[in-house]
Design an enzyme around this catalytic site. Structure first.
Site, PDB file in Angstrom:
ATOM      1  N   ARG A 151       4.754  -3.014   5.888  1.00  0.00           N
ATOM      2  CA  ARG A 151       5.646  -2.491   6.918  1.00  0.00           C
ATOM      3  C   ARG A 151       4.844  -1.844   8.038  1.00  0.00           C
ATOM      4  NH1 ARG A 151      10.324   2.017   5.825  1.00  0.00           N
ATOM      5  NH2 ARG A 151       8.468   3.345   5.658  1.00  0.00           N
ATOM      6  N   TYR A 159      11.507  13.618  10.620  1.00  0.00           N
ATOM      7  CA  TYR A 159      10.051  13.488  10.543  1.00  0.00           C
ATOM      8  C   TYR A 159       9.535  12.088  10.850  1.00  0.00           C
ATOM      9  CZ  TYR A 159      11.283  12.238   5.666  1.00  0.00           C
ATOM     10  OH  TYR A 159      11.846  11.695   4.541  1.00  0.00           O
ATOM     11  N   LYS A 160      10.402  11.167  11.188  1.00  0.00           N
ATOM     12  CA  LYS A 160       9.948   9.829  11.538  1.00  0.00           C
ATOM     13  C   LYS A 160       9.774   9.733  13.057  1.00  0.00           C
ATOM     14  CE  LYS A 160      12.450   7.949   7.531  1.00  0.00           C
ATOM     15  NZ  LYS A 160      11.321   7.844   6.605  1.00  0.00           N
ATOM     16  N   PHE A 180      18.655   2.349   1.536  1.00  0.00           N
ATOM     17  CA  PHE A 180      17.615   3.234   1.015  1.00  0.00           C
ATOM     18  C   PHE A 180      18.090   3.867  -0.296  1.00  0.00           C
ATOM     19  CE2 PHE A 180      14.932   7.083   0.925  1.00  0.00           C
ATOM     20  CZ  PHE A 180      13.702   6.449   0.976  1.00  0.00           C
ATOM     21  N   ASP A 199      23.510   6.277   8.285  1.00  0.00           N
ATOM     22  CA  ASP A 199      22.208   6.916   8.127  1.00  0.00           C
ATOM     23  C   ASP A 199      21.324   6.419   9.272  1.00  0.00           C
ATOM     24  OD1 ASP A 199      19.616   7.672   7.419  1.00  0.00           O
ATOM     25  OD2 ASP A 199      19.952   7.375   5.280  1.00  0.00           O
TER      26      ASP A 199
END
Length: 418
Positions: free
Chosen positions: A377, A226-227, A130, A201
């Site tokens: 995605r 928040y995922k 990322f 991560d």
């Protein structure tokens, strides 16, 4: 593989997690496959926040730091997340954003590594990590006169470890663009043999796939709230350090909440014990209260094993249905078919239409997301994603592709967030 919508509905009736969907606010007529970007809203969040705002803040005022336990939120919510990622109580704290925590944890790991092996001047990651992780690694590499080395493919990582000179290996456990999952235990073992510290991560892992930080012998980890943890937009992140490092590492943002005795107000910094030293400023109470509600929805499943079983079943079904119903449309599966290497998402590449195809899907009630340059995605959150959602999503994808609807000019327009 199922061949009808009725079969998908039958699977949902037998699903041991089906009752958990009722814990979420989900718009009628929408198939939400973007929980890997933003988890759905738990129904408990609004009422809990109202209590925190009206009673704890409104009536308790400043006394709620003690009376309502606000001061302990980073550790309390951290202990709940710890059970999902294989950490022990007191080892993981909630604080700041993932990007800030990457900076803190990578700096701590790099400082330790360079102190013990000053000749090692490499940070190892992969080119498709990322971007925020790579940007921060670049910054720290400049500060410490190190080099950021990027593996072009996951298969290159063991070779680069064996080459020598690596101080810290920083990887994302589940890749954000492909959904490919690293073998954390194997890579930690290779890194340990090479004398390399590891930083993981867990942004696309925590609450989505089983993680065992202690059992797999990791050194440091960060993750997102928040995922799959359903903590709300911009929810606080978390940071973890193995107990062998926690009391001897230093992090660069030595704020007052990371002090051993913050309310003595001494001018000299004395780090707190363990991972509490990774705290910095005053905890964001409202955001942490929302995150706690989200984490509780994951804990309600009764363990990551049951979530993983359904996740694999959902992603397997999606891949099989795409193979069957969309085979004429130049879609390339970039997520591993091998379930040992697949996270809780499926990514498809389309060389010239990924963005408008996704916008057309969203316009027709199937919400996934796009990742540049060519990725469609789809995230699968077992807490609320149904088998019939998978069926409906693929049927709509096939319809959009067959009809050519995605070629309309309106689907090419891009907002600030894509």
């Amino acid at each position: 593989m199922i061949t009808s919508r009725e079969q998908a509905l039958a699977l949902d009736r037998d699903d041991e997690l089906a009752h958990l969907r009722d814990r979420f606010e989900l718009p009628e007529g929408v198939v939400y496959l973007d929980g890997n970007s933003l988890g759905a809203l738990p129904k408990s969040t609004a009422s809990h926040l109202e209590q925190v705002v009206r009673r704890e803040w409104g009536q308790g005022l400043i006394g709620s730091w003690n009376e309502a336990g606000w001061v302990h939120l980073p550790e309390r919510v951290g202990d709940k997340i710890a059970t999902l990622v294989g950490a022990n109580p007191g080892e993981l704290v909630v604080a700041d954003s993932t990007s800030v925590n990457v900076y803190k944890a990578l700096s701590a790991a790099l400082t330790l590594a360079l102190t013990e092996r000053p000749a090692r001047r490499r940070i190892l990651s992969e080119r498709h990590n990322f971007p925020t992780d790579l940007y921060i690694a670049e910054s720290l590499a400049r500060q410490h006169s190190c080099e950021l080395v990027l593996a072009e493919t996951p298969d290159q990582i063991p070779h680069l470890l064996a080459q020598g000179g690596v101080a810290v290996m920083m990887l994302t456990h589940v890749n954000y663009r492909t959904g490919r999952m690293h073998d954390m235990a194997a890579l930690n073992a290779q890194a340990r043999q090479a004398g390399v510290l590891t930083l993981w991560d867990l942004a696309h892992s925590a609450g989505a796939v089983p993680v065992d930080l202690n059992g797999d012998d990791a050194d440091f980890a960060v993750g997102c709230g928040y995922k799959y943890l359903n903590g709300g937009p911009g929810a606080p992140a978390f940071v973890w350090a193995h107990r062998r490092h926690a009391d001897r590492c230093t992090q660069p943002l030595s704020g007052w909440f990371g002090h051993a005795h913050p309310f003595t107000f001494t001018p000299a910094y004395e780090p707190a014990s363990g991972s509490a030293r990774f705290l910095c400023g005053t905890p964001a109470v409202l955001a942490m209260a929302a995150l706690e509600c989200g984490v509780d929805t994951v804990l309600a499943a009764g363990g990551m094993a049951v979530l993983r079983r359904k996740s694999l079943a959902l992603t397997r079904l999606f891949i099989e249905l795409v193979d069957t119903h969309c085979k004429e449309h130049r879609l390339k599966l970039v997520t591993p078919r091998d379930e040992a290497h697949r996270g809780s998402q499926v990514c498809l590449a389309h060389e010239d239409g990924a963005y408008p195809i996704m916008q057309a899907l969203i316009a027709h009630g199937v919400v996934g997301d796009f990742r540049a340059p060519d990725i469609l995605r789809f995230g699968f959150t077992p807490l609320y994603t149904r088998y019939v959602d998978v069926w409906d999503a693929v049927q709509e994808l096939a319809r959009v592709l067959d009809s050519g609807d995605w070629r309309q000019a309106r689907f090419e327009r891009k907002g600030a967030v894509t």
